[in-house]
Write an enzyme that holds these catalytic residues in place. Structure first.
Site, PDB file in Angstrom:
ATOM      1  N   LYS A   1      82.693  38.207  19.303  1.00  0.00           N
ATOM      2  CA  LYS A   1      81.733  37.628  20.237  1.00  0.00           C
ATOM      3  C   LYS A   1      82.310  36.401  20.932  1.00  0.00           C
ATOM      4  O   LYS A   1      82.126  36.204  22.137  1.00  0.00           O
ATOM      5  CB  LYS A   1      80.434  37.281  19.509  1.00  0.00           C
ATOM      6  CG  LYS A   1      79.622  38.511  19.112  1.00  0.00           C
ATOM      7  CD  LYS A   1      78.291  38.130  18.518  1.00  0.00           C
ATOM      8  CE  LYS A   1      77.458  39.338  18.132  1.00  0.00           C
ATOM      9  NZ  LYS A   1      76.985  40.107  19.294  1.00  0.00           N
TER      10      LYS A   1
ATOM     11  N   ASN B   1      65.538  47.028  17.757  1.00  0.00           N
ATOM     12  CA  ASN B   1      66.030  48.378  18.011  1.00  0.00           C
ATOM     13  C   ASN B   1      64.910  49.399  17.784  1.00  0.00           C
ATOM     14  O   ASN B   1      64.285  49.385  16.715  1.00  0.00           O
ATOM     15  CB  ASN B   1      67.207  48.684  17.069  1.00  0.00           C
ATOM     16  CG  ASN B   1      67.862  50.017  17.364  1.00  0.00           C
ATOM     17  OD1 ASN B   1      67.856  50.486  18.493  1.00  0.00           O
ATOM     18  ND2 ASN B   1      68.431  50.632  16.341  1.00  0.00           N
TER      19      ASN B   1
ATOM     20  N   HIS C   1      67.373  38.166  20.956  1.00  0.00           N
ATOM     21  CA  HIS C   1      67.534  39.151  19.890  1.00  0.00           C
ATOM     22  C   HIS C   1      66.538  40.279  20.117  1.00  0.00           C
ATOM     23  O   HIS C   1      65.373  40.187  19.747  1.00  0.00           O
ATOM     24  CB  HIS C   1      67.319  38.463  18.540  1.00  0.00           C
ATOM     25  CG  HIS C   1      67.465  39.375  17.372  1.00  0.00           C
ATOM     26  ND1 HIS C   1      66.800  39.163  16.184  1.00  0.00           N
ATOM     27  CD2 HIS C   1      68.185  40.511  17.206  1.00  0.00           C
ATOM     28  CE1 HIS C   1      67.108  40.130  15.338  1.00  0.00           C
ATOM     29  NE2 HIS C   1      67.936  40.958  15.930  1.00  0.00           N
TER      30      HIS C   1
ATOM     31  N   SER D   1      72.658  39.046  16.036  1.00  0.00           N
ATOM     32  CA  SER D   1      71.633  39.189  15.012  1.00  0.00           C
ATOM     33  C   SER D   1      71.480  37.945  14.158  1.00  0.00           C
ATOM     34  O   SER D   1      70.407  37.696  13.614  1.00  0.00           O
ATOM     35  CB  SER D   1      71.971  40.376  14.092  1.00  0.00           C
ATOM     36  OG  SER D   1      72.007  41.577  14.818  1.00  0.00           O
TER      37      SER D   1
END
Length: 291
Positions: free
Chosen positions: A101, A147, A144, A123
């Site tokens: 990242k 899903n 965030h 996350s």
């Protein structure tokens, strides 16, 4: 690589990473008529995304989660980060590894115009830690998504200590345009959702590891007694057990709390490649792979 569903015109949204979350976020944007440039270093991941996004759009519309009347938006896929230079917002959704990242945030922030919001879908990694790798830390915000992001409306938005008012407002406006409900929280390892959820998944897996209960029994208790729509182990399968282990390690390293040490059963499943829905097997077996 250009897809056959690309349309002319500059990108509005760049999504970095064509894994489960990156593709889901691209689907959400497409469903609201927002053009997307989807970036990944793997051609095969981009090819899969081109087939997956229309299926996810159909599913979301069937469930009434995306508007049926939205005009098709441009989708461009590429392996070159330089192709996002004209984006008006960037969403980073690469693998949950701090070094990965950090690298992509450093590179993309050097390419885009100052003031362009850079959104990390991390996350668990603190936003200010990630912002320290960006050319302009004040432009970095956490968002965030749950899903799948095209079905779940609420987004945990994280304001880092250096996040500017302008960047936060831009991200909230983008999420509103995507018909998402934003809940803004402060910074810290795991924020709110994963600081709590990952610990729960780890302990649920430990209960199974110790032979106290089966995965089915654990999840049935959470659903029947606590009113959860999905139990913790089925949730872990949906997230991806590899991502669960990565997030637990981030939390362990940044909090010093040994309770976040991934249990042996989780580690064994990841070593075996049983990540959950995306591989067809985790705590449960699945008839078809989850895109």
């Amino acid at each position: 690589m250009m897809t056959d569903i690309q349309r002319a015109g500059p990108a509005r949204l760049a999504v970095l990473g064509a894994g489960v979350m990156g593709v889901g976020i691209a689907t959400l944007a497409q469903g609201h008529g927002v053009p997307v440039v989807l970036v990944d270093i793997r051609e095969e991941a981009l090819e899969r995304a081109v087939g997956t996004i229309p299926r996810q759009l159909r599913l979301a519309r069937l469930h009434g989660k995306l508007p049926r009347e939205a005009a098709p938006a441009g989708l461009r896929t590429t392996t070159s980060l330089a192709d996002v230079a004209d984006a008006t917002a960037v969403v980073e959704a690469v693998t949950e590894l701090p070094d990965a990242k950090a690298k992509v945030l450093a590179e993309v922030s050097a390419l885009i115009a100052p003031g362009t919001p850079v959104v990390s879908n991390t996350s668990a990694i603190p936003i200010d830690e990630l912002a320290g790798h960006a050319a302009r830390p004040q432009d970095v915000v956490g968002a965030h998504f749950m899903n799948p992001p095209y079905l779940i409306r609420t987004v945990e938005v994280i304001r880092g200590p250096r996040t500017s008012d302008a960047a936060l407002d831009a991200v909230l406006s983008l999420l509103a345009a995507l018909d998402r409900e934003s809940v803004v929280v402060g910074d810290g390892p795991g924020f709110v959702i994963n600081r709590i959820l990952q610990r729960v998944i780890n302990e649920a897996a430990r209960v199974v590891e110790e032979g106290v209960a089966s995965p089915e029994s654990v999840d049935a208790l959470f659903k029947g007694c606590l009113g959860h729509s999905t139990g913790p182990l089925a949730t872990g399968d949906l997230i991806g057990l590899d991502n669960v282990v990565d997030s637990l390690r981030v939390l362990r390293d940044r909090t010093g709390d040994a309770g976040y040490e991934p249990c042996d059963l989780l580690l064994a499943k990841v070593r075996a490649g049983d990540f959950g829905r995306k591989t067809g097997r985790g705590f449960y077996a699945y008839d078809s792979l989850h895109s």
